[in-house]
Enzyme design. Structure first.
Site, mmCIF file in Angstrom:
data_model
loop_
_atom_site.group_PDB
_atom_site.id
_atom_site.type_symbol
_atom_site.label_atom_id
_atom_site.label_comp_id
_atom_site.label_asym_id
_atom_site.label_seq_id
_atom_site.Cartn_x
_atom_site.Cartn_y
_atom_site.Cartn_z
ATOM 1 C CG ASN A 99 12.393 -20.133 14.149
ATOM 2 O OD1 ASN A 99 12.600 -20.394 15.342
ATOM 3 N ND2 ASN A 99 11.254 -19.598 13.715
ATOM 4 C CD1 TRP A 100 16.706 -25.171 15.005
ATOM 5 C CD2 TRP A 100 17.283 -26.133 16.951
ATOM 6 N NE1 TRP A 100 17.949 -25.730 14.844
ATOM 7 C CE2 TRP A 100 18.337 -26.325 16.029
ATOM 8 C CE3 TRP A 100 17.425 -26.642 18.238
ATOM 9 C CZ2 TRP A 100 19.509 -27.014 16.349
ATOM 10 C CZ3 TRP A 100 18.590 -27.326 18.573
ATOM 11 C CH2 TRP A 100 19.617 -27.513 17.636
ATOM 12 C CE LYS A 101 8.672 -22.386 12.938
ATOM 13 N NZ LYS A 101 7.452 -22.086 12.242
ATOM 14 C CG HIS A 159 8.666 -16.117 13.652
ATOM 15 N ND1 HIS A 159 7.430 -16.716 13.602
ATOM 16 C CD2 HIS A 159 9.457 -16.814 12.793
ATOM 17 C CE1 HIS A 159 7.481 -17.739 12.754
ATOM 18 N NE2 HIS A 159 8.694 -17.816 12.245
ATOM 19 C CD GLU A 194 5.497 -19.834 14.190
ATOM 20 O OE1 GLU A 194 6.445 -20.068 14.957
ATOM 21 O OE2 GLU A 194 5.346 -20.419 13.096
ATOM 22 C CD GLU A 238 9.988 -16.382 8.434
ATOM 23 O OE1 GLU A 238 10.610 -17.418 8.193
ATOM 24 O OE2 GLU A 238 9.466 -16.149 9.529
ATOM 25 N N GLY A 243 5.291 -23.209 7.486
ATOM 26 C CA GLY A 243 4.874 -24.526 7.960
ATOM 27 C C GLY A 243 3.747 -25.156 7.160
ATOM 28 C CB SER A 252 7.102 -24.081 2.905
ATOM 29 O OG SER A 252 6.036 -24.153 3.846
ATOM 30 N N GLY A 255 12.298 -23.106 9.210
ATOM 31 C CA GLY A 255 11.721 -23.704 10.407
ATOM 32 C C GLY A 255 11.843 -25.214 10.358
ATOM 33 N N GLY A 256 10.790 -25.878 9.878
ATOM 34 C CA GLY A 256 10.714 -27.343 9.886
ATOM 35 C C GLY A 256 11.963 -28.031 9.361
#
Ligand code: PEP
Length: 253
Positions: free
Chosen positions: A11-13, A99, A101, A169, A175, A215, A236-237
């Protein structure tokens, strides 16, 4: 026991312009070409702006393409939104819905997430439905209740394993560099599968992939991906660096 092929999803966000985004996609295509028989499926979900260009880059590769959100309606007066059919038309196979977010930044509730998942399935996309508790809910001992409620509220009642993936999640792990213990992750995943069995039947529950997200890194992926009810990761990251993303993928059992 049903074999569920792991799914490693990035997930590149809201990251990636054409320069670095295409470079990352190209590095992943090259990396995947070097893997003889991958023991996993790989998925990347770039921002909307890069989907067309990356679809072309992924054309002959084994990497699947997804988006990070879609609107619940088929089309119409929804300025700035993107429908599931548009995503399919642009070359997507998957779309993330719900998600945390999106739930926080855009006030999406379970009913909205379910409607989006239905729209995705209706457009022949695979919906990656995200659920997870906040830190306060975990501290209050409510984690299992929260995720079961989210399953009931967010997963369409006619979902099947071929058109739905669930991503657990914990919001407080996204993150932050923090993760639940492996036992805690397995406990929640087992409960989620039980809840899905009640909702959709045991056969669907046994076939449906449940991803862990929050994470995940090359250093913790092996243990997380080895858990009985963890069938991959939503990352993500660490999905923004080809080396880290492959480090996670290569940790699949
Ligand atoms: C995510 O955004 O879905 C996620 C899991 O992020 P991170 O891997 O950075 O915690």
């Amino acid at each position: 026991m049903t074999h569920r092929r792991p799914l490693i999803a990035g997930n590149w966000k809201m990251n990636g312009l054409s320069g670095d985004g295409f470079e990352l996609a190209e590095a992943l295509v090259d990396g995947m070409a070097d893997v003889e028989t991958p023991a996993y499926d790989m998925l990347i979900c770039p921002p909307f702006t890069l989907i067309g260009g990356i679809a072309a880059l992924l054309d002959d590769s084994a990497i699947a393409l997804g988006a990070q959100d879609c609107h619940a309606a088929e089309k119409g007066a929804h300025t700035g939104d993107i429908s599931a059919a548009m995503l399919a038309d642009a070359g997507c196979d998957f779309v993330i819905v719900g998600h945390s977010e999106r739930r926080t930044d855009h006030g999406e509730d379970d009913a909205t997430v379910k409607a989006k998942a239905e729209a995705a399935q209706g457009a022949d996309l695979i919906a990656v439905v995200c659920i997870g508790e906040t830190e306060a809910q975990r501290d209050a001992g409510e984690t299992l209740d929260v995720v079961c409620r989210q399953i009931q509220g967010s997963v369409p009642g006619n979902s099947i394993a071929a058109n739905t993936v669930v991503a657990y999640e914990p919001v407080w792990a996204i993150g932050t560099g923090r993760t639940p213990t492996n036992d805690e992750v397995q406990e929640v995943h087992a409960e989620i599968r039980k809840e899905i069995s009640g909702l959709l039947g045991e056969e669907v529950a046994q076939g449906m992939r449940l991803l862990y997200g929050g994470s995940m890194k090359p250093g913790n992926a092996k243990d997380l991906l080895a858990l009985a009810d963890v069938d991959g990761g939503l990352i993500g990251g660490a999905s923004l660096k080809a080396e880290d993303f492959f480090g996670i993928a290569q940790s699949c059992p």
